[in-house]
Design a protein around this motif. Structure first.
Motif, PDB file in Angstrom:
ATOM      1  N   ILE A   1       0.843  -1.206   0.000  1.00 25.49           N
ATOM      2  CA  ILE A   1       0.000   0.000   0.000  1.00 25.49           C
ATOM      3  C   ILE A   1       0.873   1.250   0.000  1.00 25.49           C
ATOM      4  N   ILE A   2       1.925   1.248   0.847  1.00 19.58           N
ATOM      5  CA  ILE A   2       2.831   2.406   0.903  1.00 19.58           C
ATOM      6  C   ILE A   2       3.559   2.579  -0.423  1.00 19.58           C
ATOM      7  N   LYS A   3       4.081   1.486  -0.971  1.00 22.57           N
ATOM      8  CA  LYS A   3       4.808   1.551  -2.248  1.00 22.57           C
ATOM      9  C   LYS A   3       3.957   2.169  -3.340  1.00 22.57           C
ATOM     10  N   GLN A   4       2.707   1.755  -3.389  1.00 27.74           N
ATOM     11  CA  GLN A   4       1.804   2.236  -4.427  1.00 27.74           C
ATOM     12  C   GLN A   4       1.463   3.713  -4.207  1.00 27.74           C
ATOM     13  N   ASP A   5       1.277   4.096  -2.951  1.00 25.07           N
ATOM     14  CA  ASP A   5       0.845   5.457  -2.631  1.00 25.07           C
ATOM     15  C   ASP A   5       2.003   6.446  -2.672  1.00 25.07           C
ATOM     16  N   ASN A   6       3.100   6.096  -2.025  1.00 24.27           N
ATOM     17  CA  ASN A   6       4.240   7.000  -1.944  1.00 24.27           C
ATOM     18  C   ASN A   6       5.527   6.187  -1.769  1.00 24.27           C
ATOM     19  N   PRO A   7       6.216   5.888  -2.860  1.00 29.36           N
ATOM     20  CA  PRO A   7       7.443   5.086  -2.798  1.00 29.36           C
ATOM     21  C   PRO A   7       8.509   5.686  -1.885  1.00 29.36           C
ATOM     22  N   ALA A   8       8.520   7.027  -1.776  1.00 28.67           N
ATOM     23  CA  ALA A   8       9.528   7.679  -0.924  1.00 28.67           C
ATOM     24  C   ALA A   8       9.375   7.244   0.529  1.00 28.67           C
ATOM     25  N   ILE A   9       8.125   7.171   1.011  1.00 27.36           N
ATOM     26  CA  ILE A   9       7.898   6.764   2.395  1.00 27.36           C
ATOM     27  C   ILE A   9       8.335   5.319   2.600  1.00 27.36           C
ATOM     28  N   TYR A  10       8.052   4.468   1.624  1.00 26.67           N
ATOM     29  CA  TYR A  10       8.510   3.077   1.724  1.00 26.67           C
ATOM     30  C   TYR A  10      10.035   3.018   1.799  1.00 26.67           C
ATOM     31  N   ASN A  11      10.707   3.799   0.965  1.00 27.58           N
ATOM     32  CA  ASN A  11      12.177   3.806   0.950  1.00 27.58           C
ATOM     33  C   ASN A  11      12.754   4.331   2.260  1.00 27.58           C
ATOM     34  N   LEU A  12      12.010   5.202   2.925  1.00 29.76           N
ATOM     35  CA  LEU A  12      12.481   5.766   4.187  1.00 29.76           C
ATOM     36  C   LEU A  12      12.356   4.788   5.352  1.00 29.76           C
ATOM     37  N   LEU A  13      11.488   3.797   5.220  1.00 25.44           N
ATOM     38  CA  LEU A  13      11.317   2.813   6.303  1.00 25.44           C
ATOM     39  C   LEU A  13      12.607   2.050   6.557  1.00 25.44           C
ATOM     40  N   SER A  14      12.880   1.774   7.824  1.00 20.04           N
ATOM     41  CA  SER A  14      13.992   0.900   8.188  1.00 20.04           C
ATOM     42  C   SER A  14      13.597  -0.544   7.890  1.00 20.04           C
ATOM     43  N   GLU A  15      14.540  -1.451   8.018  1.00 21.03           N
ATOM     44  CA  GLU A  15      14.209  -2.875   7.846  1.00 21.03           C
ATOM     45  C   GLU A  15      13.187  -3.310   8.891  1.00 21.03           C
ATOM     46  N   ASN A  16      13.343  -2.814  10.121  1.00 19.98           N
ATOM     47  CA  ASN A  16      12.353  -3.114  11.163  1.00 19.98           C
ATOM     48  C   ASN A  16      10.999  -2.516  10.811  1.00 19.98           C
ATOM     49  N   GLY A  17      11.031  -1.300  10.258  1.00 21.08           N
ATOM     50  CA  GLY A  17       9.798  -0.623   9.881  1.00 21.08           C
ATOM     51  C   GLY A  17       9.041  -1.364   8.797  1.00 21.08           C
ATOM     52  N   LYS A  18       9.777  -1.946   7.866  1.00 20.50           N
ATOM     53  CA  LYS A  18       9.134  -2.726   6.800  1.00 20.50           C
ATOM     54  C   LYS A  18       8.537  -4.017   7.344  1.00 20.50           C
ATOM     55  N   ALA A  19       9.147  -4.549   8.383  1.00 21.23           N
ATOM     56  CA  ALA A  19       8.722  -5.857   8.902  1.00 21.23           C
ATOM     57  C   ALA A  19       7.575  -5.781   9.911  1.00 21.23           C
ATOM     58  N   ILE A  20       7.360  -4.603  10.522  1.00 23.90           N
ATOM     59  CA  ILE A  20       6.368  -4.528  11.599  1.00 23.90           C
ATOM     60  C   ILE A  20       4.947  -4.400  11.036  1.00 23.90           C
ATOM     61  N   PHE A  21       3.971  -4.897  11.799  1.00 31.54           N
ATOM     62  CA  PHE A  21       2.562  -4.815  11.425  1.00 31.54           C
ATOM     63  C   PHE A  21       1.723  -4.951  12.689  1.00 31.54           C
ATOM     64  N   PHE A  22       0.481  -4.524  12.616  1.00 28.83           N
ATOM     65  CA  PHE A  22      -0.443  -4.754  13.718  1.00 28.83           C
ATOM     66  C   PHE A  22      -1.268  -5.984  13.380  1.00 28.83           C
ATOM     67  N   PRO A  23      -1.238  -7.012  14.216  1.00 31.57           N
ATOM     68  CA  PRO A  23      -1.929  -8.268  13.879  1.00 31.57           C
ATOM     69  C   PRO A  23      -3.441  -8.102  13.791  1.00 31.57           C
ATOM     70  N   LYS A  24      -3.977  -8.382  12.621  1.00 32.82           N
ATOM     71  CA  LYS A  24      -5.423  -8.286  12.426  1.00 32.82           C
ATOM     72  C   LYS A  24      -6.116  -9.614  12.704  1.00 32.82           C
ATOM     73  N   LYS A  25      -5.310 -10.650  12.868  1.00 25.47           N
ATOM     74  CA  LYS A  25      -5.862 -11.974  13.157  1.00 25.47           C
ATOM     75  C   LYS A  25      -5.422 -12.396  14.551  1.00 25.47           C
ATOM     76  N   GLY A  26      -5.977 -13.463  15.052  1.00 26.52           N
ATOM     77  CA  GLY A  26      -5.570 -13.967  16.356  1.00 26.52           C
ATOM     78  C   GLY A  26      -6.420 -13.404  17.480  1.00 26.52           C
ATOM     79  N   ILE A  27      -5.829 -13.294  18.670  1.00 26.63           N
ATOM     80  CA  ILE A  27      -6.556 -12.934  19.888  1.00 26.63           C
ATOM     81  C   ILE A  27      -7.300 -11.607  19.744  1.00 26.63           C
ATOM     82  N   LEU A  28      -6.606 -10.600  19.200  1.00 23.90           N
ATOM     83  CA  LEU A  28      -7.214  -9.269  19.147  1.00 23.90           C
ATOM     84  C   LEU A  28      -8.462  -9.239  18.273  1.00 23.90           C
ATOM     85  N   SER A  29      -8.383  -9.841  17.100  1.00 19.86           N
ATOM     86  CA  SER A  29      -9.536  -9.821  16.200  1.00 19.86           C
ATOM     87  C   SER A  29     -10.671 -10.677  16.744  1.00 19.86           C
ATOM     88  N   GLN A  30     -10.328 -11.795  17.368  1.00 18.99           N
ATOM     89  CA  GLN A  30     -11.368 -12.665  17.933  1.00 18.99           C
ATOM     90  C   GLN A  30     -12.074 -11.984  19.108  1.00 18.99           C
TER      91      GLN A  30
END
Length: 432
Positions: A14-43
């Motif tokens: 989504i970031i790449k499509q919207d603004n490649p610069a923001i994607y390029n600015l992300l660190s490796e950790n930043g690219k890897a992190i996400f908020f889990p939409k599945k599992g305990i929280l969603s249930q």
């Protein structure tokens, strides 16, 4: 390099499509992190409101209210539901919306779309999140040479970034030329960290300086450099003189260029005198950014919080929300602003005495909680500090070649004595 989870990969697309610069600015950790939409929280979310809900990991009374100890509950007048259960990792939705509206109100020139602020545990965590998302080992962070020492722990120790400083002052004002020279030295990804009112100096840019900084950053971005500007707005709103830029510099960078990502880190900590409540916010903006990209940045931020502290204090958030939506809020803020301004004015009055120039000069200041004095060559700040403690019953902070004075914590009636003690300590040191 962190492994990219499928959910993180979806966010990155989504970031790449919207603004490649923001994607390029992300660190490796930043690219890897996400908020889990599945599992305990969603249930748990799906089960909300059900007659029988055995999902969430808290204890509830038979009436559905949270289990609580009377010895704690009796000291707080808020509804138990606003105190004891977990708050969402992103923060209380009502508080986030109210704070977003306050940012717009306090910065009337801010016309750009901004993200919904995510609640952090104080501004320190907000700064740390920006490091997690955008700093790879070896990345340089451009900032003034007068800076809050905790930046070293946050950015260097935790994320192996490098603090790359430029000269803060020249001819009684901000050294815009030194900033421009430093910015031009780097090509490609650039990370800028600005803190106004500045800790330790208590300096905020003039209107002219603020516009010059924005012009320099824009020129750098337009030739293809991808730039992050982190705005540490810890002391926002406490400007005491005319001709000073009273809005956050975030408002200048939020709609500057698609190659510029502006990050606003602020909170109730100093603005609302709630230091121990630890309620901060992190907000994003970039020219032409979509709601989808904002959602991704908020999701990644929420993922960091979820994986680090789970969520910020519900009680603290509820107290802040109650205060800033109170009809008394604006009047109370004005009174405390005038209270601090009176101390600032007293400092200015005292330092008009030319005798102090024998031992120190005053660094530019116009806002915030602090001001600094630069000691004459040959005077050791740490040794002067020790003399002040042991002989004059006075505490200050010693820097490399200066003393930082928090006039915010000194009664107005003691301000004259404070500087007299510093003068006498310098004289004592010189004689001994």
């Amino acid at each position: 390099m962190s492994k990219i989870n499928k959910q993180a990969d979806e966010l990155n697309k989504i970031i790449k499509q919207d603004n490649p610069a923001i994607y390029n600015l992300l660190s490796e950790n930043g690219k890897a992190i996400f908020f889990p939409k599945k599992g305990i929280l969603s249930q748990t979310r799906e089960a909300k409101g059900k007659k029988i809900n055995a999902t969430i990991g808290i204890a509830v009374e038979d009436d559905g209210s949270p289990v609580r100890l009377t010895s704690i509950a009796k000291n707080i007048s808020l509804d138990p539901k606003d105190i004891f259960p977990y708050a969402p990792s992103y923060g209380k939705p009502e508080l986030r919306k109210v704070w977003q509206n306050m940012i717009k109100k306090k910065n009337p020139s801010l016309k750009a779309r901004i993200s919904l602020p995510v609640v952090t545990t104080g501004l320190t965590q907000g700064l740390s999140i920006s490091g997690y998302l955008f700093i790879n080992p070896g990345d340089k962070i451009i900032l003034p040479d007068k800076f809050w020492p905790n930046y070293k722990l946050i950015f260097e120790n935790a994320y192996n970034g490098i603090l790359d400083t430029f000269n803060t002052f020249k001819n009684g004002g901000f050294d815009v030329g030194s900033f421009e020279k430093k910015l031009k030295k780097q090509k490609g990804k650039k990370i800028i960290l600005l803190n106004f009112p500045n800790n330790p100096t208590g300096y905020t840019l003039t209107n002219k300086e603020a516009k010059e900084l924005a012009k320099i950053i824009k020129e750098n971005s337009e030739i293809g450099n991808e730039i992050i500007v982190i705005c540490d707005d810890a002391y926002f709103g406490l400007v005491y003189k005319k001709g000073i830029y009273k809005q956050s510099v975030f408002s200048l960078f939020a709609d500057l260029d698609k190659n510029v990502l502006a990050i606003k880190i602020d909170g109730a900590t100093k603005e609302d005198y709630t230091w121990g409540l630890r309620v901060g916010f992190i907000t994003y903006a970039s020219k032409g950014i979509s709601k989808g990209c904002f959602s991704v940045l908020e999701s990644k931020t929420g993922g960091i919080i979820r994986g680090n502290i789970s969520s910020s204090s519900h009680l603290s958030q509820s107290l802040v929300l109650k205060a800033i939506t109170s009809l008394r809020y604006e009047n109370e803020k004005t009174k405390k602003y005038n209270f601090l301004k009176s101390r600032f004015n007293k400092v200015e009055q005292v330092l008009k005495n030319n005798k102090y120039s024998k031992f120190f000069s005053v660094l530019p200041y116009n806002s915030g909680y602090f001001m600094c004095i630069e000691l004459r060559k040959g005077l050791d700040p740490e040794k002067i500090r020790q003399v002040l403690l042991n002989k004059y019953d006075t505490g200050v902070i010693a820097g490399e070649n200066f003393l930082r004075i928090a006039f915010s914590s000194v009664s107005e009636k003691h301000i004259s004595k404070l500087f007299e003690n510093i003068y006498n300590a310098c004289e004592f040191y010189e004689k001994h």
